[in-house]
Write a protein that holds these residues in place. Structure first.
Motif, mmCIF file in Angstrom:
data_model
loop_
_atom_site.group_PDB
_atom_site.id
_atom_site.type_symbol
_atom_site.label_atom_id
_atom_site.label_comp_id
_atom_site.label_asym_id
_atom_site.label_seq_id
_atom_site.Cartn_x
_atom_site.Cartn_y
_atom_site.Cartn_z
ATOM 1 N N PHE B 156 0.829 -1.080 -0.083
ATOM 2 C CA PHE B 156 0.014 0.020 -0.043
ATOM 3 C C PHE B 156 0.792 1.266 -0.069
ATOM 4 O O PHE B 156 0.638 2.147 -0.928
ATOM 5 N N LEU B 157 1.917 1.137 0.975
ATOM 6 C CA LEU B 157 2.735 2.177 0.822
ATOM 7 C C LEU B 157 3.403 2.806 -0.448
ATOM 8 O O LEU B 157 3.440 3.878 -0.937
ATOM 9 N N ALA B 158 4.071 1.569 -1.083
ATOM 10 C CA ALA B 158 4.605 1.867 -2.131
ATOM 11 C C ALA B 158 3.703 2.364 -3.384
ATOM 12 O O ALA B 158 4.144 3.589 -4.059
ATOM 13 N N VAL B 159 2.521 1.887 -3.391
ATOM 14 C CA VAL B 159 1.491 2.526 -4.430
ATOM 15 C C VAL B 159 1.039 3.906 -4.156
ATOM 16 O O VAL B 159 1.011 4.964 -4.908
ATOM 17 N N ASP B 160 1.005 4.056 -2.752
ATOM 18 C CA ASP B 160 0.656 5.427 -2.148
ATOM 19 C C ASP B 160 1.662 6.302 -2.522
ATOM 20 O O ASP B 160 1.329 7.652 -3.027
ATOM 21 N N ILE B 161 2.905 6.183 -2.469
ATOM 22 C CA ILE B 161 4.046 6.685 -2.687
ATOM 23 C C ILE B 161 3.970 7.291 -4.134
ATOM 24 O O ILE B 161 4.129 8.447 -4.835
ATOM 25 N N GLU B 162 3.739 6.075 -5.025
ATOM 26 C CA GLU B 162 3.765 6.534 -6.524
ATOM 27 C C GLU B 162 2.554 7.376 -6.899
ATOM 28 O O GLU B 162 2.629 8.331 -7.649
ATOM 29 N N PHE B 163 1.267 7.057 -6.193
ATOM 30 C CA PHE B 163 0.213 8.082 -6.492
ATOM 31 C C PHE B 163 0.454 9.537 -6.318
ATOM 32 O O PHE B 163 0.352 10.371 -7.171
ATOM 33 N N HIS B 164 1.067 9.890 -4.978
ATOM 34 C CA HIS B 164 1.151 11.146 -4.800
ATOM 35 C C HIS B 164 2.403 11.841 -5.670
ATOM 36 O O HIS B 164 2.294 13.076 -6.083
ATOM 37 N N THR B 165 3.561 11.095 -6.007
ATOM 38 C CA THR B 165 4.489 11.435 -6.784
ATOM 39 C C THR B 165 4.181 11.761 -8.217
ATOM 40 O O THR B 165 4.222 12.887 -8.895
ATOM 41 N N LEU B 166 3.044 10.954 -8.711
ATOM 42 C CA LEU B 166 2.484 11.183 -9.949
ATOM 43 C C LEU B 166 1.885 12.296 -10.121
ATOM 44 O O LEU B 166 1.767 13.159 -11.074
ATOM 45 N N ILE B 167 1.122 12.843 -8.858
ATOM 46 C CA ILE B 167 0.326 13.960 -8.962
ATOM 47 C C ILE B 167 1.437 14.970 -8.946
ATOM 48 O O ILE B 167 1.203 16.245 -9.841
ATOM 49 N N LEU B 168 2.291 15.032 -7.942
ATOM 50 C CA LEU B 168 3.226 16.158 -8.017
ATOM 51 C C LEU B 168 3.836 16.472 -9.657
ATOM 52 O O LEU B 168 4.013 17.629 -9.820
ATOM 53 N N GLU B 169 4.105 15.163 -10.143
ATOM 54 C CA GLU B 169 4.820 15.341 -11.475
ATOM 55 C C GLU B 169 3.816 16.143 -12.557
ATOM 56 O O GLU B 169 4.066 16.736 -13.536
ATOM 57 N N SER B 170 2.449 15.471 -12.529
ATOM 58 C CA SER B 170 1.514 16.017 -13.477
ATOM 59 C C SER B 170 1.094 17.268 -13.112
ATOM 60 O O SER B 170 0.572 18.293 -14.169
ATOM 61 N N SER B 171 1.512 17.884 -12.136
ATOM 62 C CA SER B 171 1.320 19.438 -11.727
ATOM 63 C C SER B 171 2.109 20.427 -12.807
ATOM 64 O O SER B 171 1.660 21.484 -13.180
ATOM 65 N N GLY B 172 3.147 19.616 -13.339
ATOM 66 C CA GLY B 172 4.044 20.504 -14.139
ATOM 67 C C GLY B 172 4.843 21.607 -13.544
ATOM 68 O O GLY B 172 5.331 22.225 -14.186
ATOM 69 N N ASN B 173 4.978 21.439 -12.217
ATOM 70 C CA ASN B 173 5.474 22.486 -11.447
ATOM 71 C C ASN B 173 6.868 22.054 -10.750
ATOM 72 O O ASN B 173 6.636 21.139 -9.808
ATOM 73 N N GLU B 174 7.948 22.269 -11.467
ATOM 74 C CA GLU B 174 9.242 21.638 -11.000
ATOM 75 C C GLU B 174 9.360 21.699 -9.544
ATOM 76 O O GLU B 174 10.078 21.027 -8.800
ATOM 77 N N MET B 175 8.919 22.889 -9.083
ATOM 78 C CA MET B 175 9.377 22.967 -7.476
ATOM 79 C C MET B 175 8.253 22.099 -6.801
ATOM 80 O O MET B 175 8.721 21.711 -5.631
ATOM 81 N N PHE B 176 7.308 21.807 -6.955
ATOM 82 C CA PHE B 176 6.361 20.761 -6.425
ATOM 83 C C PHE B 176 7.027 19.336 -6.535
ATOM 84 O O PHE B 176 7.224 18.609 -5.662
ATOM 85 N N LEU B 177 7.426 19.131 -7.831
ATOM 86 C CA LEU B 177 8.061 17.836 -7.979
ATOM 87 C C LEU B 177 9.262 17.619 -7.195
ATOM 88 O O LEU B 177 9.563 16.398 -6.701
ATOM 89 N N ALA B 178 10.084 18.629 -6.951
ATOM 90 C CA ALA B 178 11.153 18.508 -6.041
ATOM 91 C C ALA B 178 10.989 18.054 -4.844
ATOM 92 O O ALA B 178 11.824 17.609 -4.169
ATOM 93 N N LEU B 179 9.635 18.187 -4.166
ATOM 94 C CA LEU B 179 9.250 17.577 -2.966
ATOM 95 C C LEU B 179 8.988 16.540 -2.811
ATOM 96 O O LEU B 179 8.757 15.830 -1.902
ATOM 97 N N GLN B 180 9.020 15.540 -4.049
ATOM 98 C CA GLN B 180 8.541 14.158 -3.935
ATOM 99 C C GLN B 180 9.511 13.248 -3.105
ATOM 100 O O GLN B 180 8.966 12.476 -2.132
#
Lengths: 239, 239
Positions: B156-180
């Motif tokens: 669950f944790l692994a998928v949850d991380i991927e879920f949140h990461t993907l959202i940061l990535e999809s935001s298109g904001n590199e400053m958000f993604l950097a918090l991954q």
DNA sequence: CTCGCCCAAAGGTGTTACCTTTGCTGTGCA
DNA sequence: TGCACAGCAAAGGTAACACCTTTGGGCGAG
């Protein structure tokens, strides 16, 4: 920029101006894309280019490396990294990007970051601010109205920066406060590039006051929504 | 920690393990408060303490300096800086703080940061995500429900991380993604310290699905409020 | 006795030269 | 044809040194 081989300035007494110059020049080149991902530098080459010794170059490389702008690889040299690995919260990286062709994008990112952080900071401030901070915030809100109605943009800007900084500070979250500098940068950028109406809008003035009021009287939710609506205007201006 | 004068390890072949070790040791000491604001180090002293040459020490100092953990002052040595000037978004600083007595505070700060950033990231994702990203997000939402109902926390944790990461990535904001990275850290920290219920709550599962749905169908506001309510639970858990 | 100047010590900054380690490349021998 | 070893390029690390700034103490003049 790409400085030509400087005639070996020697240490003219200037403290650490050597390394600063080199770090800036290379950092700017990389963030500008002049040196793209995969580009290779060598210590030798940089020694030539800047007319300094190896030690100095290595000092600089360590700094750039610690921002993940480059990575040293045996046999290859110093390899420029993709933007995705940059330390985009480093003040220098932000400054370089604001100086170069990435300016607009950096501005947009920072504005989204403001929109994310400031409402939450305001909510936290409503819970954690000291009584001095609460009073000061009310003062600033009143000052903003006065200056806004007078149309004194420079003064308004200074107080606006203090207002937003104080909220970040009162949030008690050091990661929010650390964004103070760049938020100030965004605010000044906005007024100095004529993205501001000549007189701040009445709505903005009222909202500032409401936010100050909500924080000082300890209403997190009102503070958060107030700050969000303040930033919603900004947002519509950049998109 | 405070390494005793190592018997001059020499270069045992390890690539850049020398500097890494020194940087980590000092960074940890400073962020732990063992070396408090105003404490003074000297290059000479560090040479002794770690049994390395001056050059290596200086390389390390440059890195620490670039994080604003120390500042070199003539005649004084290297002066430890107050936490307020630290580069608190540097991954190493965050790691050190999570390793030391500042752990709880760092966790709280990061959680507030999540609460600030992720809803906005979700809203941006609803506007900017590619169709691949939208589909993947729906998949992940479904996977989360399945794993959550099975009670498989690690998966669950692994998928949850991927879920949140993907959202940061999809935001298109590199400053958000950097918090991954740090967000992943917070998520793992939470499950590994038993701050999670044994089965994720039904509400959380449903909200994940709703967020995925809102993003994939391009509804920024729904995505934002959904993500906010997801994080509201977390928030109540830490305060 | 006090003020100011000068000098020495301490310590960071920058230079040079040299050695070690690593990994790629190419060539020659099996 | 394929593998191994030699050679080489470039970063990593060490050492010794020269230079500049800061600081503080001592010494002489007023």
């Amino acid at each position: 920029m790409t400085a030509q081989p400087v005639p070996a300035g020697r240490n003219a007494g200037a403290a650490t101006v050597l390394t600063t110059h080199i770090i800036d020049a290379l950092g700017q080149d990389i963030t500008d894309g002049v040196l793209a991902e995969g580009a290779r530098l060598t210590i030798e080459g940089l020694q030539q280019r800047f007319g300094v010794s190896r030690t100095v170059v290595r000092d600089c490389m360590r700094v750039l490396e610690s921002m993940h702008l480059i990575v040293p690889k045996r046999r290859l040299g110093l390899v420029v990294q993709a933007p995705a690995s940059w330390n985009v919260y480093d003040a220098r990286v932000i400054r370089w990007r604001l100086n170069g062709p990435g300016r607009a994008g950096q501005f947009r990112s920072l504005t989204h970051l403001r929109r994310a952080v400031e409402p939450v900071a305001a909510a936290l401030a409503a819970e954690h601010a000291s009584s001095d901070q609460r009073l000061r915030l009310l003062d600033l809100g009143r000052d903003l109205r006065r200056l806004g109605e007078n149309g004194d943009l420079e003064e308004f800007l200074a107080v606006d920066i203090e207002f937003h900084t104080l909220i970040l500070e009162s949030s008690g979250n050091e990661m929010f406060l650390a964004l103070q500098g760049v938020i100030a940068e965004v605010l000044s950028g906005r007024t100095h590039q004529g993205l501001m109406p000549h007189h701040p809008k009445e709505h903005a003035l009222r909202t500032h006051e409401q936010v100050a009021e909500a924080i000082s009287s300890g209403h997190p939710t009102a503070a958060e929504t107030g700050m969000a609506s303040l930033l919603a205007e900004v947002r519509s201006a950049i998109e």
